[in-house]
Design an enzyme around this catalytic site. Structure first.
Site, mmCIF file in Angstrom:
data_model
loop_
_atom_site.group_PDB
_atom_site.id
_atom_site.type_symbol
_atom_site.label_atom_id
_atom_site.label_comp_id
_atom_site.label_asym_id
_atom_site.label_seq_id
_atom_site.Cartn_x
_atom_site.Cartn_y
_atom_site.Cartn_z
ATOM 1 N N SER A 1 0.643 -1.173 -0.377
ATOM 2 C CA SER A 1 0.034 -0.237 -0.157
ATOM 3 C C SER A 1 0.909 1.519 0.434
ATOM 4 C CB SER A 1 -0.609 -0.326 1.324
ATOM 5 O OG SER A 1 -1.955 -0.936 1.027
ATOM 6 N N HIS B 1 0.482 3.687 -2.396
ATOM 7 C CA HIS B 1 0.833 4.078 -3.886
ATOM 8 C C HIS B 1 -0.414 4.229 -4.666
ATOM 9 C CE1 HIS B 1 5.095 2.248 -3.770
ATOM 10 N NE2 HIS B 1 4.464 1.674 -3.590
ATOM 11 N N LYS C 1 3.786 -5.815 -10.521
ATOM 12 C CA LYS C 1 5.110 -4.605 -10.626
ATOM 13 C C LYS C 1 6.638 -5.774 -9.921
ATOM 14 C CE LYS C 1 3.254 -1.159 -7.918
ATOM 15 N NZ LYS C 1 2.756 -2.360 -7.414
ATOM 16 N N ASP D 1 7.310 -8.812 -4.045
ATOM 17 C CA ASP D 1 5.758 -9.182 -4.780
ATOM 18 C C ASP D 1 5.541 -10.366 -5.786
ATOM 19 O OD1 ASP D 1 4.242 -6.650 -3.676
ATOM 20 O OD2 ASP D 1 6.295 -5.764 -4.723
ATOM 21 N N HIS E 1 9.060 4.173 -3.483
ATOM 22 C CA HIS E 1 9.362 3.700 -1.745
ATOM 23 C C HIS E 1 10.310 4.571 -1.815
ATOM 24 C CE1 HIS E 1 8.415 -0.257 -3.836
ATOM 25 N NE2 HIS E 1 7.502 -0.282 -3.126
#
Lengths: 333, 333
Positions: free
Chosen positions: A55, A57, A105, A110, A219
């Site tokens: 989270s 973004h 991404k 991820d 980030h």
């Protein structure tokens, strides 16, 4: 740290509850495990698109759940990958029998977790495939990634592949299309200020009063260079030239131009940056055929922006223009 | 001061050029004098809505120009009223013969200049009328206003009256409707950080590391109290109670809830604040019938948000739901 929160622990759940209540016509929100699902499932037999990531973004990814785009999104904690069980639950809920496409991404956490989820879903009737996005041309490897980072170009992949899935393209075609769009897309970001992760309580990085980070990640990862604050036109030139060098658009080829805000930059500045970038593209003989300006792939409260250019053709333009109805993108329906 | 700009002087023109290019299907931008006009004029004989005010509140007002909302918007310099000649030119360009309605936020400069423009337009065939918005319940008089300030509730007035004008309501009916919606609407804002006006080059006001301004205006004007940073739930309670005290919604009455970002607060926090406010409304027996969450009436790069509640009825809900197609609000078309 100044934030509109009650405490660190509840941020994601409280925010998701609000998102679900504000968009009850579009999405259904599960809190345990956490995922956001299209309220009205797509027709049986079509490919379902599932994305997700840390989270912070927003509107990426939950803001893009709805007809013509994503079927489900898995939000992790801030800047932290969602877990395989979230992805599994979201995929099972979204599965329409035509196969599952993960849009991921390129960050190590991820990638690993979506791979695990894909293994757990090996028996899904329509199969499982993945598209990795890595549109950030700034640096090759980075803090959380092997290879280039996936940033705002992910929105374009999700929109275009979502339209194809809605029209009935099969899983292999959706995957190939996603890879083609990702390859045709390049992005570069700049930060004027750092973001502040709530759990950390202080800015992710230090930036002097007259400095900016050219090529920053979403980030707050380091970019290419820490440089003195540049005028908008010079920032736009650095962005356009870095992207064109990487993706090589040809004069006359239609481009999609996304000028994306990182979160804290006013709309006046975003349209000003858009204008600078658009003009530089046209000076190079490139035709800006479609435009999108606003906060679409943010980095919490970072001031700054990113530019994304996608080399389009008639088929991609047609998919881009196809109807979409999500919290953050809507046209044609 | 860190901004994505080339210099102070060009900000507004460069940004407007970008806005016009990015939304060429929706608007036509004039730079001398500066105004934003609907690209496709409405049908002859209908009331045209013209608004405007200082820049720095985007998407207000230019982002609301289009079918079903405003016919023209006049942007002044940052936090500075547009001039009567801008308003005159915009009104003449937007005039469809059915009368002109000015929607004006209650600030002395805006009120005076729109009054002058109205006088210059005294011979307009359909007449000229004005709706003043003053939804900010925080303070009675303020830095730039006699009486309450007009803030995010202006978006709701513009949407609802825009829908009525599109349906063919006459000038007197549009004016009466605007006044009714304004009266049914209350807002309260909080700032966690100051905004920075480009020409000033430094924050408009100083706020300690642990302080917030409760009841802040959209130009950084003082609010009710400078208080220690409160948890989201307490902020929401202060907002809901202040607004309800002013507008007196009745249990069961449908409400429109706008949770508006001031510019620099992440979407996660806005949805969290929305959730807190929604719950508090429901605890009071109030029914949140429609919701809007996002940056709609901003204060440059201020972190913070405002809550707006409008007491609705079936007729107002129907006008709110009517199709709208602008850069910042779009549904039904």
């Amino acid at each position: 740290m100044k934030k509109l929160i009650n405490g660190i622990d509840g941020i994601l759940s409280e925010s998701l509850r609000g998102f679900g209540a504000a968009h009850a016509d579009l999405v259904a929100v599960s809190l345990d495990p956490k995922y956001v699902l299209r309220a009205t499932p797509k027709a049986r037999g079509k490919v379902a698109l599932v994305s997700g990531g840390g989270s912070g973004h927003e509107p990426l990814h939950a803001g893009f759940v709805g007809a013509g785009m994503l079927d489900a999104a898995c939000p992790g904690e801030v800047f932290t990958s969602p877990t395989p069980d979230q992805m599994l639950a979201a995929a099972q809920a979204a599965d329409a029998g035509g196969g599952l496409l993960f849009v991921v991404k390129n960050y190590s956490g991820d990638v690993m977790n979506f791979e695990m989820a894909a293994e757990m879903l090996a028996d899904a009737p329509g199969g499982v495939a993945t598209v990795l996005t890595n549109d950030d041309v700034a640096v090759e490897d980075s803090t959380f990634s092997q290879g280039r980072r996936g940033v705002a170009g992910t929105v374009i992949v999700e929109k275009i592949v979502g339209a194809a899935a809605e029209r009935g393209a099969d899983l292999a075609a959706c995957q190939a299309l996603g890879e083609r769009v990702n390859k045709a897309t390049g992005s570069l970001g700049v930060a004027l200020t750092s973001c502040t992760v709530p759990a950390a309580g202080r800015p992710t990085f230090d930036l002097g009063e007259d400095e900016m980070e050219l090529g920053v990640g979403i980030h707050g990862e380091p970019g290419r260079r820490r440089v003195p604050l540049m005028p908008a036109d010079e920032i736009a030139e650095a962005m356009v030239s870095a992207i064109c060098e990487s993706t090589g658009p040809k004069p006359g080829e239609p481009l999609l131009l996304l000028l994306n805000g990182m979160g804290a930059s006013p709309q006046m500045e975003l349209y000003l940056m858009y204008e600078a970038a658009r003009r530089l593209c046209e000076d190079r003989g490139l035709a800006v055929a479609r435009s999108l300006v606003g906060n679409y792939c943010t980095s919490l409260d970072m001031a700054g922006c990113s530019l994304t250019l996608t080399r389009m053709d008639e088929a991609l333009l047609d998919l881009w223009d196809a109807p979409v109805h999500t919290a953050a993108l809507r046209w044609g329906m």
